[in-house]
Write a protein that holds these residues in place. Sequence first.
Motif, PDB file in Angstrom:
ATOM      1  N   ASP A 125       5.539  -1.419  43.215  1.00 29.64           N
ATOM      2  CA  ASP A 125       5.064  -2.763  42.882  1.00 29.64           C
ATOM      3  C   ASP A 125       6.008  -3.838  43.407  1.00 29.64           C
ATOM      4  O   ASP A 125       5.581  -4.876  43.878  1.00 29.64           O
ATOM      5  N   GLU A 126       7.298  -3.564  43.326  1.00 31.76           N
ATOM      6  CA  GLU A 126       8.287  -4.578  43.680  1.00 31.76           C
ATOM      7  C   GLU A 126       8.971  -4.316  45.017  1.00 31.76           C
ATOM      8  O   GLU A 126       9.373  -5.245  45.688  1.00 31.76           O
ATOM      9  N   VAL A 127       9.134  -3.049  45.376  1.00 26.76           N
ATOM     10  CA  VAL A 127       9.834  -2.701  46.621  1.00 26.76           C
ATOM     11  C   VAL A 127       9.153  -1.531  47.309  1.00 26.76           C
ATOM     12  O   VAL A 127       8.417  -0.779  46.685  1.00 26.76           O
ATOM     13  N   SER A 128       9.431  -1.392  48.578  1.00 26.35           N
ATOM     14  CA  SER A 128       8.998  -0.222  49.334  1.00 26.35           C
ATOM     15  C   SER A 128      10.248   0.553  49.725  1.00 26.35           C
ATOM     16  O   SER A 128      11.279  -0.030  50.039  1.00 26.35           O
ATOM     17  N   LEU A 129      10.135   1.869  49.705  1.00 20.24           N
ATOM     18  CA  LEU A 129      11.273   2.733  49.996  1.00 20.24           C
ATOM     19  C   LEU A 129      10.972   3.552  51.235  1.00 20.24           C
ATOM     20  O   LEU A 129       9.959   4.233  51.305  1.00 20.24           O
ATOM     21  N   LEU A 130      11.853   3.452  52.223  1.00 20.28           N
ATOM     22  CA  LEU A 130      11.746   4.270  53.430  1.00 20.28           C
ATOM     23  C   LEU A 130      12.793   5.364  53.321  1.00 20.28           C
ATOM     24  O   LEU A 130      13.977   5.087  53.173  1.00 20.28           O
TER      25      LEU A 130
END
Length: 95
Positions: A68-73
């Motif tokens: 919801d708040e961040v995307s993780l690679l």
Amino acid sequence: MSIRELFKRKKTSAPVARERLQIILAHERSATSTSDILVTLREEILQVIAKHMTIDREKVRVSMDRGDEVSLLEVDVELPLKDENGDNVKLAMSA
């Protein structure tokens, strides 16, 4: 409540709804192209690593998790301990 708040002009619901819809559409557009981005990222990461050492292309995993708040690679690369000549690979770490 202050006097300023009484005379502030409140936003009507149409502009607020339009803004929310734009955010949702932008999020949906970015979600549909995630697999294309991952393929491109994986290939570019492999090219950069290949400049410095030989690795097994099948031992590289790239994944993306959208919250919801961040995307993780997340990138997992299995690095060899020995090079083609059987010598130990020297890895430098930096912080």
